[in-house]
Motif scaffolding. Structure first.
Motif, PDB file in Angstrom:
ATOM      1  N   PHE A   1       1.080  -1.577  -0.117  1.00  0.00           N
ATOM      2  CA  PHE A   1       0.215  -0.040   0.094  1.00  0.00           C
ATOM      3  C   PHE A   1       0.959   1.649   0.178  1.00  0.00           C
ATOM      4  O   PHE A   1       0.469   2.330  -0.095  1.00  0.00           O
ATOM      5  CB  PHE A   1      -1.058   0.133   0.800  1.00  0.00           C
ATOM      6  CG  PHE A   1      -1.817  -0.847   1.433  1.00  0.00           C
ATOM      7  CD1 PHE A   1      -2.814  -1.152   0.309  1.00  0.00           C
ATOM      8  CD2 PHE A   1      -1.782  -1.862   2.321  1.00  0.00           C
ATOM      9  CE1 PHE A   1      -3.969  -2.731  -0.233  1.00  0.00           C
ATOM     10  CE2 PHE A   1      -2.776  -3.487   2.293  1.00  0.00           C
ATOM     11  CZ  PHE A   1      -4.449  -3.298   0.777  1.00  0.00           C
ATOM     12  N   VAL A   2       1.835   1.203   0.602  1.00  0.00           N
ATOM     13  CA  VAL A   2       2.611   2.398   0.337  1.00  0.00           C
ATOM     14  C   VAL A   2       3.796   2.570  -0.972  1.00  0.00           C
ATOM     15  O   VAL A   2       5.003   2.333  -0.567  1.00  0.00           O
ATOM     16  CB  VAL A   2       3.619   2.613   2.295  1.00  0.00           C
ATOM     17  CG1 VAL A   2       4.004   3.738   1.904  1.00  0.00           C
ATOM     18  CG2 VAL A   2       3.093   2.346   3.375  1.00  0.00           C
ATOM     19  N   THR A   3       3.295   3.550  -1.614  1.00  0.00           N
ATOM     20  CA  THR A   3       3.327   3.463  -2.938  1.00  0.00           C
ATOM     21  C   THR A   3       3.735   4.768  -3.482  1.00  0.00           C
ATOM     22  O   THR A   3       4.088   4.709  -4.498  1.00  0.00           O
ATOM     23  CB  THR A   3       2.933   2.299  -3.858  1.00  0.00           C
ATOM     24  OG1 THR A   3       1.774   2.791  -3.925  1.00  0.00           O
ATOM     25  CG2 THR A   3       3.475   1.387  -3.708  1.00  0.00           C
ATOM     26  N   GLY A   4       2.940   5.424  -2.608  1.00  0.00           N
ATOM     27  CA  GLY A   4       3.632   7.319  -2.876  1.00  0.00           C
ATOM     28  C   GLY A   4       4.425   7.663  -3.687  1.00  0.00           C
ATOM     29  O   GLY A   4       5.176   7.112  -3.696  1.00  0.00           O
ATOM     30  N   SER A   5       4.360   9.123  -4.253  1.00  0.00           N
ATOM     31  CA  SER A   5       5.703   9.686  -5.076  1.00  0.00           C
ATOM     32  C   SER A   5       6.559  10.026  -3.904  1.00  0.00           C
ATOM     33  O   SER A   5       7.607   9.828  -4.265  1.00  0.00           O
ATOM     34  CB  SER A   5       4.615  10.916  -5.489  1.00  0.00           C
ATOM     35  OG  SER A   5       4.322  11.757  -4.813  1.00  0.00           O
TER      36      SER A   5
END
Length: 90
Positions: free
Chosen positions: A49-53
């Motif tokens: 889930f933690v794939t933010g920019s």
């Protein structure tokens, strides 16, 4: 030369802290929705889930375990004798 290194070290620490705050909000959200989870499951879900920019999840299970222990010391979550993490009940 030395001052530059200090600045880089500080910004790396600040970035690390910022990442950890993001992880903490994900972890609290997961535990709110699912009750309790083992380290392995939290680790795998963060990877998913933690794939933010700005923030990527690239910690080892050992690093995550230390972070979860840190959150437990702050009474944000707790770990049962079965190794399951859950939100701390005040």
């Amino acid at each position: 030369m030395m001052e530059e290194d200090d600045g880089q070290a500080m910004s790396a620490m600040a970035q690390e802290e910022e990442e950890m705050e993001v992880y903490e909000s994900y972890i609290c959200g997961m535990l709110t929705n699912m009750g309790q989870l083992p380290l392995e499951r939290i680790h795998n879900m963060l990877k998913m889930f933690v794939t933010g920019s700005d923030v990527k999840y690239n910690k080892t299970p050992q690093q995550l375990s230390l972070f979860l222990q840190h959150l437990a010391k702050q009474e944000k979550l707790e770990c049962g004798p079965d190794g399951m993490y859950k939100l701390f009940k005040k």
